[in-house]
Design an enzyme around this catalytic site. Sequence first.
Site, PDB file in Angstrom:
ATOM      1  N   SER A  33      -3.871  -1.060  -2.629  1.00 20.20           N
ATOM      2  CA  SER A  33      -5.286  -1.462  -2.545  1.00 20.20           C
ATOM      3  C   SER A  33      -5.474  -2.896  -3.024  1.00 20.20           C
ATOM      4  O   SER A  33      -5.109  -3.224  -4.158  1.00 20.20           O
ATOM      5  CB  SER A  33      -6.148  -0.547  -3.428  1.00 20.20           C
ATOM      6  N   HIS A  64      -7.695  -2.046   2.639  1.00 25.21           N
ATOM      7  CA  HIS A  64      -6.435  -1.759   3.343  1.00 25.21           C
ATOM      8  C   HIS A  64      -6.640  -2.226   4.786  1.00 25.21           C
ATOM      9  O   HIS A  64      -7.381  -1.597   5.546  1.00 25.21           O
ATOM     10  CB  HIS A  64      -6.145  -0.255   3.307  1.00 25.21           C
ATOM     11  N   HIS A  86      -3.354   7.756   2.560  1.00 24.74           N
ATOM     12  CA  HIS A  86      -3.491   8.572   1.353  1.00 24.74           C
ATOM     13  C   HIS A  86      -3.904   9.986   1.717  1.00 24.74           C
ATOM     14  O   HIS A  86      -4.590  10.200   2.724  1.00 24.74           O
ATOM     15  CB  HIS A  86      -4.597   8.001   0.444  1.00 24.74           C
ATOM     16  N   TYR A  88      -6.188  11.581   0.327  1.00 20.92           N
ATOM     17  CA  TYR A  88      -7.667  11.715   0.281  1.00 20.92           C
ATOM     18  C   TYR A  88      -8.331  11.277   1.583  1.00 20.92           C
ATOM     19  O   TYR A  88      -9.521  11.518   1.784  1.00 20.92           O
ATOM     20  CB  TYR A  88      -8.259  10.961  -0.913  1.00 20.92           C
ATOM     21  N   GLU A  89      -7.570  10.597   2.463  1.00 21.37           N
ATOM     22  CA  GLU A  89      -8.167  10.244   3.765  1.00 21.37           C
ATOM     23  C   GLU A  89      -8.156  11.436   4.718  1.00 21.37           C
ATOM     24  O   GLU A  89      -8.722  11.360   5.813  1.00 21.37           O
ATOM     25  CB  GLU A  89      -7.399   9.069   4.388  1.00 21.37           C
ATOM     26  N   ALA A 116      -2.302   0.128  -6.781  1.00 17.82           N
ATOM     27  CA  ALA A 116      -3.219  -0.082  -7.897  1.00 17.82           C
ATOM     28  C   ALA A 116      -3.299   1.244  -8.629  1.00 17.82           C
ATOM     29  O   ALA A 116      -3.263   2.304  -7.998  1.00 17.82           O
ATOM     30  CB  ALA A 116      -4.597  -0.481  -7.386  1.00 17.82           C
ATOM     31  N   MET A 219      -3.170   7.450  -6.525  1.00 20.29           N
ATOM     32  CA  MET A 219      -3.367   8.404  -5.433  1.00 20.29           C
ATOM     33  C   MET A 219      -2.416   8.133  -4.266  1.00 20.29           C
ATOM     34  O   MET A 219      -2.706   8.447  -3.117  1.00 20.29           O
ATOM     35  CB  MET A 219      -4.824   8.308  -4.922  1.00 20.29           C
ATOM     36  N   SER A 220      -1.258   7.525  -4.542  1.00 24.70           N
ATOM     37  CA  SER A 220      -0.367   7.160  -3.426  1.00 24.70           C
ATOM     38  C   SER A 220       1.078   7.079  -3.868  1.00 24.70           C
ATOM     39  O   SER A 220       1.458   7.572  -4.915  1.00 24.70           O
ATOM     40  CB  SER A 220      -0.809   5.790  -2.878  1.00 24.70           C
ATOM     41  N   ASN A 243      -7.508  -0.679 -14.106  1.00 23.55           N
ATOM     42  CA  ASN A 243      -8.497  -0.324 -15.127  1.00 23.55           C
ATOM     43  C   ASN A 243      -7.851   0.627 -16.121  1.00 23.55           C
ATOM     44  O   ASN A 243      -6.803   1.195 -15.865  1.00 23.55           O
ATOM     45  CB  ASN A 243      -9.740   0.320 -14.509  1.00 23.55           C
ATOM     46  N   HIS A 257     -13.931   1.660  -7.348  1.00 21.97           N
ATOM     47  CA  HIS A 257     -13.025   1.004  -6.400  1.00 21.97           C
ATOM     48  C   HIS A 257     -13.196  -0.510  -6.399  1.00 21.97           C
ATOM     49  O   HIS A 257     -12.218  -1.237  -6.231  1.00 21.97           O
ATOM     50  CB  HIS A 257     -13.253   1.570  -4.991  1.00 21.97           C
TER      51      HIS A 257
HETATM   52  N1  LIG Z   1      -8.495   5.644 -13.318  1.00 21.63           N
HETATM   53  C1  LIG Z   1      -7.946   5.285 -12.133  1.00 21.63           C
HETATM   54  N2  LIG Z   1      -7.885   3.977 -11.845  1.00 21.63           N
HETATM   55  C2  LIG Z   1      -7.320   3.623 -10.668  1.00 21.63           C
HETATM   56  N3  LIG Z   1      -7.130   2.398 -10.129  1.00 21.63           N
HETATM   57  C3  LIG Z   1      -6.531   2.550  -8.950  1.00 21.63           C
HETATM   58  N4  LIG Z   1      -6.311   3.837  -8.722  1.00 21.63           N
HETATM   59  C4  LIG Z   1      -5.604   4.373  -7.570  1.00 21.63           C
HETATM   60  C5  LIG Z   1      -6.584   4.939  -6.575  1.00 21.63           C
HETATM   61  N5  LIG Z   1      -7.110   3.863  -5.741  1.00 21.63           N
HETATM   62  C6  LIG Z   1      -8.124   4.374  -4.828  1.00 21.63           C
HETATM   63  C7  LIG Z   1      -9.499   4.109  -5.418  1.00 21.63           C
HETATM   64  O1  LIG Z   1      -9.563   2.764  -5.877  1.00 21.63           O
HETATM   65  C8  LIG Z   1      -7.968   3.674  -3.482  1.00 21.63           C
HETATM   66  O2  LIG Z   1      -6.738   4.065  -2.916  1.00 21.63           O
HETATM   67  C9  LIG Z   1      -6.804   4.563  -9.778  1.00 21.63           C
HETATM   68  C10 LIG Z   1      -6.899   5.921 -10.084  1.00 21.63           C
HETATM   69  O3  LIG Z   1      -6.491   6.806  -9.328  1.00 21.63           O
HETATM   70  N6  LIG Z   1      -7.470   6.234 -11.297  1.00 21.63           N
END
Ligand SMILES: Nc1nc2ncn(CCNC(CO)CO)c2c(=O)[nH]1
Length: 289
Positions: A33, A64, A86, A88-89, A116, A219-220, A243, A257
Amino acid sequence: TRERLTLSDCKAIADWLLAQTDVRPAVGIVCGSGLGGLADMLKDQVAFNYKDIPSFPQSTVHGHAGRLVFGTLKGRPCVCMQGRFHLYEGYPIQKITLPMRIFKLLGVETVMLTNAAGGLNQDFKVGDIMIIKDHLNMPGFAGNNPLSGPNDERFGVRFPCMSDAYDRDLQQMAMDVGQELGYGDFLKEGVYCVLGGPSFETIAECRMLHKLGADAVGMSTVHEVIVARHCGMRVFALSLITNQAVMDYDSEEKANHEEVLQTGKQRAEQLERLVSTMVTRIEHNNNNY
Ligand SMILES: Nc1nc2ncn(CCNC(CO)CO)c2c(=O)[nH]1
């Protein structure tokens, strides 16, 4: 279309791509991401929109792009996924990992995945780069594994080992290159835990995952790693900590996001330098550069 693509289906896609570029990639890069800028580093680009590639899924997530970019990084032939897929898609897990089998059939020997992630380890700060040394496959615990179903021995064995999933030499190389580039302050290593998403984790889930030894949550990536290792490609993966996962009930923090994409922009330049420097140092059998 049929969900499960056979080896010959995958070969047809790879041959379709190879007929349209003379780049023969030894390295495959997956951009997470907001990290699509990695693909823009490639010289002599030949890019395909996912929607123009037969049987390829489509990227639906903001941040993306949805392009497969062939090109060279300091003379080294690469292929880069600008946007990944992903759970979730709503894609079946084998659709998410299809690009790994295409990479294999394109001749890719080493896959470098970026994502990320939220920081569970309390020593992590937003903007840190975590070299992934291992993973926790939560969807896999529930049977959602990309290798479920009939195994095609031409890709790999029925029960592949995962204790060596993340190449130790490449982890060490990342640490060394990171130090050389002056990234020591924000270069970490740790365990990445994948969840299905799209909802971010609860506080109780973050505390549980941290207790279970996870340093970052996302998530990936894990699904692609399993398929890449199954068919014998070397794997390197890193997380950009976008974060701090919320661990306390009195915290006001809310994962979102936008923050993920924003942090990606801030760190993109360092990430690109780290990955591109590593690509120039990775040895390959087909040293056709
Ligand atoms: N707390 C937390 N922070 C994160 N930052 C990125 N992602 C990965 C998921 N990214 C998603 C939503 O941004 C897009 O693929 C996460 C996550 O799953 N949890």
